[in-house]
Write a protein that holds these residues in place. Structure first.
Motif: not given
Length: 742
Positions: A70-91
Motif C-alpha cells: 500500500n505505497p499510497r498510504s505511506l506516500e500520503r502520510y509522508n506528504n502530510y507530515t512533511g507539510f505540517i513540519h515545513k509550514q507550521f512553526d511547531l512548539l
C-alpha cells in the motif's frame, strides 16, 4: 506578542491543515509571533498513522510491507507530515495532556480553534487541552477562535467541566451560528460567531503554498469526505451531461469517468485542484469554503453529521442556492454558478473584517471584556463615557480618565466609595432612558430655515438657532451646546444670550468634554429657569438619568450622531495644523456650505491667528475621512442603543440625507434638516418656532434611508490606526487610512 494555537493541526485532511495554516498566517500578518502548539494525542494521530504502534525494527518491517502492498498510504502520510513540519512553526512535542500541562510555554496568548476542537466525538469526550486548562498564567490571554462543536448542542455530561474551563477565557467565539446558544448557555461571557480562519485570507495569500495540477483536460472535482451514494450518483450524472471526467479524493475508483485521485496529495495540491476545476461537487465544509474563495462553480451536498456548519456558512454569504439536499432536486447548472462574484467578495470582506476585529481585539486591550474601573460593572466597549456615574456620585469618588485612545472612562477611588449603588443606577447602559412613543409620535419633518443667511451658517437646515432664540428671547432661559475654547478644544458650555449661542453653531466632529455641566443644568432647573439642552443621544440620556425626574422647564434637543471621534486624535490634528502653518488655529468649520451642502461639496475651512484661511475638500480631508469611515470612533459607538426609533430627546435634529431624491422640492443644496418631534414637549417648542421654516411632513423610512439606522461597525482599520497612534505623525497616520488619497 507571542501566541500559541491549539487545534487539529495533525489531522491528515485538507481542511484541518489549511485552517491551521490560515490562522497562523493571519496572526503573523498582524505582527503576532505565532506558533502551533504541537499537541497530538493518540486519538487523532492513530487515525492517520499507518505505522501506529510500531517502533524500532518492527516499524522498519511495517514500512517495508507498506511500500510493497500500500505505497499510497505511506506516500500520503509522508506528504502530510512533511507539510505540517515545513509550514507550521511547531512548539514542543506533546502526545499526552500531562506532558502539555507540565510544560512551561510562557506565552502571552493561547488560542484554541478552529475546526471541531470542542466536538466530544473527536476529542474523546472532554480533553482539557482543547479548553486551555493547561494555561497556569492568570495574566495570559485565553481565546477560542471559531471553535466548533460539530452540532448545535453539547452533551450534558460535559456541561460542568466546560462551564468551569470557560470561566478563565478572556474571549470566546464559535464558527457556527448554531453553536452560539449551546456555548452561551455555559458561560456568562459574550459568544461571538466568526469566520473559519481559511476565509480570513484573500486567495492571493494561498499562492505561498498552492501548487497547480499537471492536468491538461477540463475536469469535475468531487471532494467527498463522507462516503455518500447520492454524491456518487449525482457526480456521475453531471459528468455524463457535460462530458467532463472526474478527479476525487478517495484511494479507490468510484466514478464511471474518473481520471485521477488526490488521495496522496498535500494541502497545496488541493488548492490548485479547486481553482482549476470546472465544477466542484462536495459534502465537505472546507471543500465548500475553497470553492467560494476561488469562485469555482460548486454544489454542496451535506455531510450527515456536520452539515450545519455548511448551511450556516452559505446562509451568511447568501449562497443557499448552492445547497443540494437531494440529488433529485437538481434542476440545471445555474445552481453551480456564482451569480454575483463582486457582491460575494464584498460580503466576505464584511464578515472578514468583523472576525479580524474580534481576534485582534481579543489579543489586544480586549475592550469587550475589560471592565471599567467603576462599580457600574460594565465593559469599556459598553461605556459611553457619558459622565452620569461621575456626576451623580454623592462622595465624588469617581473621576473620568482618558485612556490611550483619548476617550474618558470612569475610575473610582475605593477609599471614597460608599457602595451606595448610585453610579450603577445612573449608568445608561443599564437604564437607557429611551422614550416610549405615544401613538401620534414621532412626527417627522423635512425642514429649512426661511432665512438663507442663518441656514448657510449652520450645518443643515438651521433649526437649532430658532430653538435657541425662542428659549433665550421668549423664555429668558439658557441654552447648552458645544463650542471651541481658546485652545480649540471642544467643550460644553451654557449661553444666556444669542451672541454666545453663535459659538454652538455648526458640527464639531469630536467627542466634547462636558465635565461638570450636569450639576449646573440641574441648579438652573431648580431655580425655575428654562433650559434648552443640545447634545448627542447618549449625552441626552445621561442628563435624564442624572436628573432622575422630569422638569417641565427642560427641553432636550438630541442631535443625530454618526459616531464620537477621539479627542486625542482631534487635538493631535490641531497641533499638526498649528505647527505646519506656523500659526494657531482659531476657528474650524468642518462643513462650510458656500460650495454646497452635500458632503462631496462641503468645504472644511480652517482659520489661523495670523489671518491665513485654508479651504479644503472636507470629504477628502484626512481627519474628516477617518471620521466618516468610523476609524476614530469611541468603541461604544459600535453597540450604540440610540439609533432609528430609539430616541431620548424631546426633539431630534440631523441632516436629512437623501432628501434630493426623496423630495426634490425641498432640496436647494443649502441644507435641509431632519426633525423628529418625539413627545408633547417637543411639539410645544416646534409650534412656537415653526412659522420661521419651510417644512413638509415625512416618515421614518424616508428619514433613515441615508441616515444611520443601526450602530457604526467596529472596524479593523480602527484598531490598526489606534495601535499606531503616538508612533507616527498624525496627518501621515490619517493619510495612510484615507481611502480617497489616490
Amino acid at each position: 506578542m507571542k501566541a500559541g494555537v491549539v487545534t487539529f493541526h495533525n489531522a491528515h485532511n485538507f481542511g484541518a491543515s489549511l485552517q491551521t495554516w490560515a490562522l497562523q498566517r493571519v496572526l503573523k500578518n498582524n505582527k503576532i509571533e505565532a506558533s502551533v502548539i504541537h499537541y497530538h494525542p493518540s486519538i487523532i494521530d492513530d487515525l492517520y498513522n499507518p505505522l501506529k504502534g510500531k517502533e524500532g525494527f518492527a516499524k522498519s518491517i511495517a514500512k517495508f510491507k507498506l511500500r510493497r502492498k500500500n505505497p499510497r498510504s505511506l506516500e500520503r502520510y509522508n506528504n502530510y507530515t512533511g507539510f505540517i513540519h515545513k509550514q507550521f512553526d511547531l512548539l514542543g512535542d506533546f502526545t499526552t495532556y500531562e506532558e502539555l500541562e507540565a510544560a512551561n510555554l510562557n506565552l502571552d496568548a493561547y488560542i484554541v480553534g478552529s475546526d471541531q476542537v470542542w466536538n466530544s466525538e473527536h476529542i474523546g469526550g472532554f480533553d482539557p487541552a482543547f479548553f486551555l486548562d493547561f494555561v497556569k498564567d492568570k495574566e495570559a490571554v485565553k481565546i477560542s477562535y471559531a471553535a466548533s462543536i460539530g452540532k448545535d448542542y453539547v452533551l450534558p455530561i460535559y456541561h460542568d467541566k466546560i462551564r468551569n474551563s470557560l470561566k478563565s477565557f478572556t474571549s470566546i467565539s464559535v464558527r457556527e451560528k448554531s453553536a452560539k446558544k449551546a456555548i452561551g448557555n455555559l458561560t456568562d461571557k459574550s459568544v461571538d460567531v466568526v469566520l473559519d480562519p481559511t476565509l480570513l485570507l484573500p486567495r492571493e495569500d494561498y499562492d505561498a503554498i498552492k501548487t497547480m495540477p499537471n492536468i491538461r483536460e477540463k475536469y469535475i472535482f468531487v471532494y467527498m469526505m463522507e462516503h455518500n451514494p447520492d454524491v456518487i450518483a449525482f457526480a456521475n450524472r453531471v459528468s455524463t451531461a457535460t462530458g467532463l471526467p472526474i478527479i476525487q479524493r478517495r484511494p479507490n475508483k468510484l466514478f464511471k469517468n474518473e481520471i485521477g485521485s488526490c488521495y496522496t496529495s498535500a494541502p497545496g495540491d488541493f488548492l490548485g485542484l479547486i481553482e482549476k476545476a470546472e465544477y466542484v461537487i462536495t459534502n465537505s465544509f472546507h471543500g465548500t469554503v475553497f470553492s467560494i474563495i476561488y469562485e469555482t462553480p460548486f454544489v454542496s451536498m451535506l455531510h450527515s453529521n456536520t452539515g450545519s456548519r455548511t448551511i450556516d456558512l452559505l446562509k451568511a454569504l447568501n449562497l443557499e442556492s448552492h445547497l443540494l439536499y437531494k440529488k433529485e432536486e437538481f434542476k440545471d447548472f445555474s445552481q453551480f454558478a456564482i451569480e454575483n462574484p463582486e457582491k460575494l467578495r464584498k460580503r466576505i470582506l464584511e464578515l472578514r473584517q468583523s472576525s479580524l476585529v474580534f481576534l485582534m481585539d481579543a489579543l489586544g486591550e480586549n475592550a469587550r471584556n475589560t471592565k471599567v474601573a467603576c462599580p457600574t460593572n460594565i465593559t469599556k466597549m459598553e461605556c459611553y463615557g457619558c459622565f452620569a456615574c461621575k456626576e451623580i456620585c454623592p462622595t465624588k469618588a469617581i473621576t473620568m480618565a482618558a485612556d490611550a485612545e483619548g476617550f474618558k472612562y470612569p475610575v473610582v477611588d475605593e477609599e471614597k466609595c460608599i457602595d451606595c449603588g448610585a453610579c450603577s443606577k445612573a449608568c445608561i447602559r443599564k437604564s437607557n432612558q429611551l422614550l416610549e412613543f405615544k401613538e401620534e409620535y414621532p412626527k417627522v419633518y423635512s425642514v429649512m430655515n426661511k432665512s438663507e443667511e442663518v441656514r448657510l451658517k449652520s450645518s443643515s437646515g438651521a433649526i437649532f438657532p430658532e430653538l435657541a432664540r425662542y428659549v433665550i428671547e421668549e423664555k429668558k432661559g439658557y441654552v447648552v451646546g458645544v463650542k471651541y475654547d481658546k485652545d480649540m478644544r471642544v467643550v460644553s458650555s451654557i449661553a444666556h444670550n444669542m451672541e454666545d449661542v453663535k459659538a454652538f453653531y455648526g458640527s464639531k466632529y469630536v467627542k466634547s468634554d462636558f465635565d461638570g455641566i450636569f450639576p449646573r443644568i440641574k441648579q438652573l432647573l431648580i431655580d425655575k429657569e428654562t433650559v434648552l439642552y443640545s447634545g448627542l443621544p447618549c449625552e441626552c440620556a445621561a442628563l435624564r438619568s442624572y436628573l432622575r425626574k422630569e422638569y417641565e422647564n427642560l427641553v432636550i434637543c438630541e442631535i443625530l450622531c454618526h459616531a464620537s471621534p477621539s479627542p486625542k486624535v482631534y487635538e493631535q490634528y490641531i497641533d499638526y495644523l498649528n505647527n505646519k502653518y506656523k500659526s494657531k488655529v482659531v476657528k474650524l468649520t468642518f462643513r462650510n456650505k458656500n460650495s454646497g451642502w452635500l458632503i462631496h461639496k462641503a468645504t472644511m475651512v480652517i482659520e489661523f491667528a495670523n489671518g491665513k484661511v485654508l479651504n479644503v475638500n472636507a470629504r477628502k480631508n484626512n481627519y474628516f475621512r477617518a471620521f466618516l469611515n468610523d476609524y476614530i470612533s469611541r468603541p461604544s459607538c459600535s453597540i450604540c442603543a440610540y439609533t432609528y426609533r430609539n430616541r431620548v430627546g424631546d426633539v431630534t435634529l440631523g441632516d436629512f440625507w437623501g432628501i434630493k431624491d426623496i423630495d426634490p422640492s425641498m432640496f436647494d443644496d443649502k441644507g435641509v434638516s431632519l426633525l423628529l418631534v418625539n413627545n408633547e414637549r417637543g411639539s410645544k417648542i416646534w409650534e412656537a418656532v415653526k412659522e420661521n421654516f419651510t417644512y413638509k411632513n415625512s416618515n421614518m423610512t424616508a428619514a433613515f434611508k441615508k441616515n444611520h439606522s443601526k450602530p457604526s461597525r467596529y472596524k479593523l482599520e480602527r484598531m490598526e490606526l489606534f495601535s499606531k497612534l503616538d508612533k507616527k505623525p498624525i496627518d501621515d497616520l490619517l493619510y495612510s487610512y484615507n481611502d480617497l488619497r489616490k
